[in-house]
Design a protein around this motif. Structure first.
Motif, PDB file in Angstrom:
ATOM      1  N   SER A 236       0.948  12.755   3.275  1.00 62.47           N
ATOM      2  CA  SER A 236      -0.275  12.058   2.879  1.00 62.47           C
ATOM      3  C   SER A 236      -0.134  10.564   3.116  1.00 62.47           C
ATOM      4  CB  SER A 236      -0.569  12.284   1.396  1.00 62.47           C
ATOM      5  OG  SER A 236      -1.217  13.504   1.220  1.00 62.47           O
TER       6      SER A 236
ATOM      7  N   LEU B  61       2.011  10.501  -4.058  1.00 61.40           N
ATOM      8  CA  LEU B  61       1.472  11.115  -2.842  1.00 61.40           C
ATOM      9  C   LEU B  61       2.600  11.711  -2.016  1.00 61.40           C
ATOM     10  CD1 LEU B  61      -1.094   9.604  -3.649  1.00 61.40           C
ATOM     11  CD2 LEU B  61      -1.347   8.863  -1.303  1.00 61.40           C
TER      12      LEU B  61
ATOM     13  N   ARG C 223       3.938   1.466  -1.233  1.00 58.09           N
ATOM     14  CA  ARG C 223       4.453   1.549  -2.603  1.00 58.09           C
ATOM     15  C   ARG C 223       3.430   2.171  -3.541  1.00 58.09           C
ATOM     16  NH1 ARG C 223       9.186  -1.810  -5.105  1.00 58.09           N
ATOM     17  NH2 ARG C 223      10.516  -0.317  -4.089  1.00 58.09           N
ATOM     18  N   MET C 224       2.178   1.744  -3.371  1.00 57.54           N
ATOM     19  CA  MET C 224       1.113   2.299  -4.202  1.00 57.54           C
ATOM     20  C   MET C 224       1.062   3.816  -4.012  1.00 57.54           C
ATOM     21  SD  MET C 224      -2.173   3.594  -3.970  1.00 57.54           S
ATOM     22  CE  MET C 224      -2.762   3.039  -2.385  1.00 57.54           C
TER      23      MET C 224
ATOM     24  N   PRO D 228      -3.858   4.854   9.442  1.00 54.29           N
ATOM     25  CA  PRO D 228      -5.039   3.979   9.444  1.00 54.29           C
ATOM     26  C   PRO D 228      -4.652   2.498   9.420  1.00 54.29           C
ATOM     27  CG  PRO D 228      -5.230   5.647   7.728  1.00 54.29           C
ATOM     28  CD  PRO D 228      -3.861   5.784   8.302  1.00 54.29           C
ATOM     29  N   GLY D 229      -3.579   2.171   8.685  1.00 52.76           N
ATOM     30  CA  GLY D 229      -3.168   0.769   8.601  1.00 52.76           C
ATOM     31  C   GLY D 229      -2.642   0.243   9.925  1.00 52.76           C
TER      32      GLY D 229
ATOM     33  N   LYS E 298      -2.711   9.000   5.534  1.00 50.01           N
ATOM     34  CA  LYS E 298      -3.812   8.284   4.906  1.00 50.01           C
ATOM     35  C   LYS E 298      -3.546   6.791   4.768  1.00 50.01           C
ATOM     36  CE  LYS E 298      -4.845  12.479   2.431  1.00 50.01           C
ATOM     37  NZ  LYS E 298      -4.663  13.177   1.143  1.00 50.01           N
ATOM     38  N   ILE E 299      -2.283   6.360   4.865  1.00 47.31           N
ATOM     39  CA  ILE E 299      -1.981   4.942   4.676  1.00 47.31           C
ATOM     40  C   ILE E 299      -1.379   4.344   5.947  1.00 47.31           C
ATOM     41  CG2 ILE E 299      -0.694   3.253   3.315  1.00 47.31           C
ATOM     42  CD1 ILE E 299      -0.883   5.128   0.948  1.00 47.31           C
TER      43      ILE E 299
ATOM     44  N   LEU F 114       0.836  -1.204   0.000  1.00 46.07           N
ATOM     45  CA  LEU F 114       0.000   0.000   0.000  1.00 46.07           C
ATOM     46  C   LEU F 114       0.870   1.252   0.000  1.00 46.07           C
ATOM     47  CD1 LEU F 114      -2.887  -0.961   2.449  1.00 46.07           C
ATOM     48  CD2 LEU F 114      -2.842  -1.025  -0.044  1.00 46.07           C
TER      49      LEU F 114
END
Ligand SMILES: Nc1ncnc2c1ncn2[C@@H]1O[C@H](COP(=O)(O)OP(=O)(O)OP(=O)(O)O)[C@@H](O)[C@H]1O
Ligand SMILES: [Mg+2]
Lengths: 255, 265
Positions: B178, B174, B167-168, B186-187, B182-183, B165
């Protein structure tokens, strides 16, 4: 914008993965890359997208990406890479949020890409509620949202069952026919390669080198499941790959 | 084929899949208390071993009517809230920094490992010298005790965020902030929340310990006083309050989990 690979080679420590790859990826075409397991396909794609740097050679952009492209080099991942805590629409929104778009513009883009991928009815669903095929369509919608100059796809259909794969190939062909995009499409599946590729690059086993490039002139929209001429190309590709694949398979046992 | 005996295939796929079962927890409590009540009434359990649950309840009622329950509880709850808030907030913050920056990780992980096993209660006299005998030392003790387990849980949770995620996020350009907001956060949330369950239970234990030293009010002070008088009814009334506090905290975290982690399959 075209992409040119100029003598790209790579080592992980003293372990040679890729050797002297020179290749053009012309605008508006889909270039498929096939090759035995571990020959460096994913690595090559990471170089093109700027996520890693090759030991030797260069990855060049020829010309400028369209000015309205928010993320010229955009990936579609095998495992979809959706944020499970965001809805379908918010997963698309994620990649727009850093660009300072007006809320109405962002909404218009999201609605547009969800409509193009037939997901408009699922905008508020969470990823856990979606089937594998739908998840990958969300990932495709997310990629389309940033209006990429080149799409980089690493086995995008490999996690799906064969029926879903057929449907998604039709979707991709439909999307390309309506608005041709440039793509580098890595796959294990020779059938996908002959259905989607304008040219197919066959890599040898590790260290990956270009063994052959097959050009297919038949328009994507005219290619059908089980076309005899496509079967023939697929046969030919398998002949090219077979010995490499066998050798690569045996090699991995000695690592 | 048909003349051979037919037997159904033995089912062996059961178990290993916990499901929520309602009321059983309550029934266990009620049964235990009923057993204690029966034992103390029939004289089978002597009054010195265990107070009668009904007497404990009566003491509890008196405590409520005298208004002291509220007094003790409000003092304790504010200590718990302040101490646990600062400890958990600092723990989550430092844990995320350790998860994100190699230098901070290299510098702080050994330090955290060194302070984690220290029983924080042993440091209470030190805290009294540093922060005074009043509220300061109590806040510090609770905060410090909550901090270490929260740090460890948080950086473990950040380490476990799906690299794919991240890497995405990078591949879509981003910004660093961010990706973190956002990653990564929350993860890491499931791991952070399950860490908080443990940290907050530790906070309650330390609350009582802190209140046993120089506190006029508070559940810990109440229990200490009852204990020194061998007033078992009041001692147990205090213990029941602590248990209820623990159950409440765990329930609240359960609610937060339900709300924040709806996305989990
Ligand atoms: N970060 C890395 N560090 C060290 N070795 C790596 C790294 N990434 C890949 N490799 C090795 O490089 C080789 C090529 O990997 P790559 O993933 O590019 O192959 P691939 O062609 O995509 O394989 P597959 O078909 O299995 O997806 C493999 O042998 C792999 O073990
Ligand atoms: Mg790969």
């Amino acid at each position: 914008m075209d992409i040119r690979l100029d003598g790209v080679g790579h080592y992980y420590d003293d372990f040679e993965v890729l050797r002297d790859i020179t290749l053009d990826i012309p605008q508006g075409k889909i270039v498929c890359i096939v090759g035995p397991s571990g020959c460096g396909k994913s690595t090559l794609l990471r170089f093109i997208g700027g996520l890693e740097r090759p030991t030797s050679g260069k990855v060049l952009q020829l010309g400028d990406p369209p000015t309205d492209s928010l993320n010229p080099l955009t990936y579609i991942f095998q495992d979809f890479a959706l944020l499970p805590w965001r809805s379908v629409a918010d997963n698309v929104s994620l990649v727009l949020e850093d660009h300072g778009l007006a809320a109405s513009d962002a909404k218009r883009i999201i609605d547009d890409v969800l409509t193009r991928t037939n997901l408009a009815d699922f905008a508020n669903a969470l990823p856990k509620q979606l089937s594998g095929g739908m998840k990958q369509r969300v990932a495709i919608a997310r990629a389309l949202a940033v209006n990429p100059a080149v799409m980089l796809m690493d086995e995008p259909l490999s996690a799906l069952d064969s029926q879903t794969r057929e449907l998604l190939m039709d979707d991709l062909i439909g999307l390309w026919t309506r608005a041709p995009f440039t793509a580098v499409y890595v796959t294990h599946n020779l059938n996908e390669a002959v259905r989607l590729g304008h040219s197919i690059v066959v890599l040898s086993r590790r260290p990956g080198q270009i063994r052959d490039i097959v050009h297919l002139d038949k328009p994507l929209a005219d290619r059908r499941f089980g076309d005899p001429d496509l079967e023939q190309h697929q046969q030919h590709l398998w002949q090219l790959m077979r010995d490499e694949a066998r050798a690569a398979d045996a090699e991995l046992l000695h690592v | 084929m048909s003349d051979r005996p037919a037997r159904e295939v033995t089912f062996r796929g059961g178990g290993f899949a916990p499901k929520p079962v309602k009321w059983v927890g309550l029934i266990v409590f009620v049964a235990l208390i009923a057993f204690a009540e029966w034992g103390t009434r029939s004289g089978w359990i002597s009054a010195l071993t265990l107070p009668k649950p009904s007497d404990v309840l009566a003491t509890f009622g008196e405590l409520y009517q005298s208004g002291l329950l509220f007094k003790h509880l409000s003092v304790s709850l504010s200590r718990l809230a302040v101490g646990a808030f600062f400890g958990a907030a600092a723990g989550i913050g430092v844990g995320i920094l350790i998860g994100l920056f190699s230098m901070i990780r290299a510098g702080l992980v050994p330090l955290v490992a060194a302070i984690f096993p220290i029983p924080k209660i042993a440091l209470l006299p030190l805290f009294v010298i540093w922060f005074g005998i009043d509220e300061g030392s109590k806040y510090a003790l609770i905060a410090f005790g909550t901090f270490t387990p929260t740090v460890v849980a948080t950086y473990g949770a950040v380490d476990n965020v799906d690299r794919g995620l991240i890497r995405m996020g990078q591949s879509f350009g981003l910004s660093w902030l961010s990706i973190v907001r956002k990653i990564v956060i929350p993860g890491a949330m499931p791991g952070i929340l399950s860490g908080l369950r443990i940290s907050l239970a530790i906070a309650i234990i330390l609350l009582v310990a802190a209140e046993m030293l120089g506190a006029e009010f508070g559940i810990g002070a109440y229990i200490l006083e009852a204990g020194s008088l061998y007033d078992l009814e009041r001692l147990f009334a205090g213990v029941v309050i602590l248990s209820l506090l623990g159950v409440t905290v765990s329930f609240v975290i359960g609610l937060i989990e339900k709300r924040l982690l709806r996305w989990r399959s």
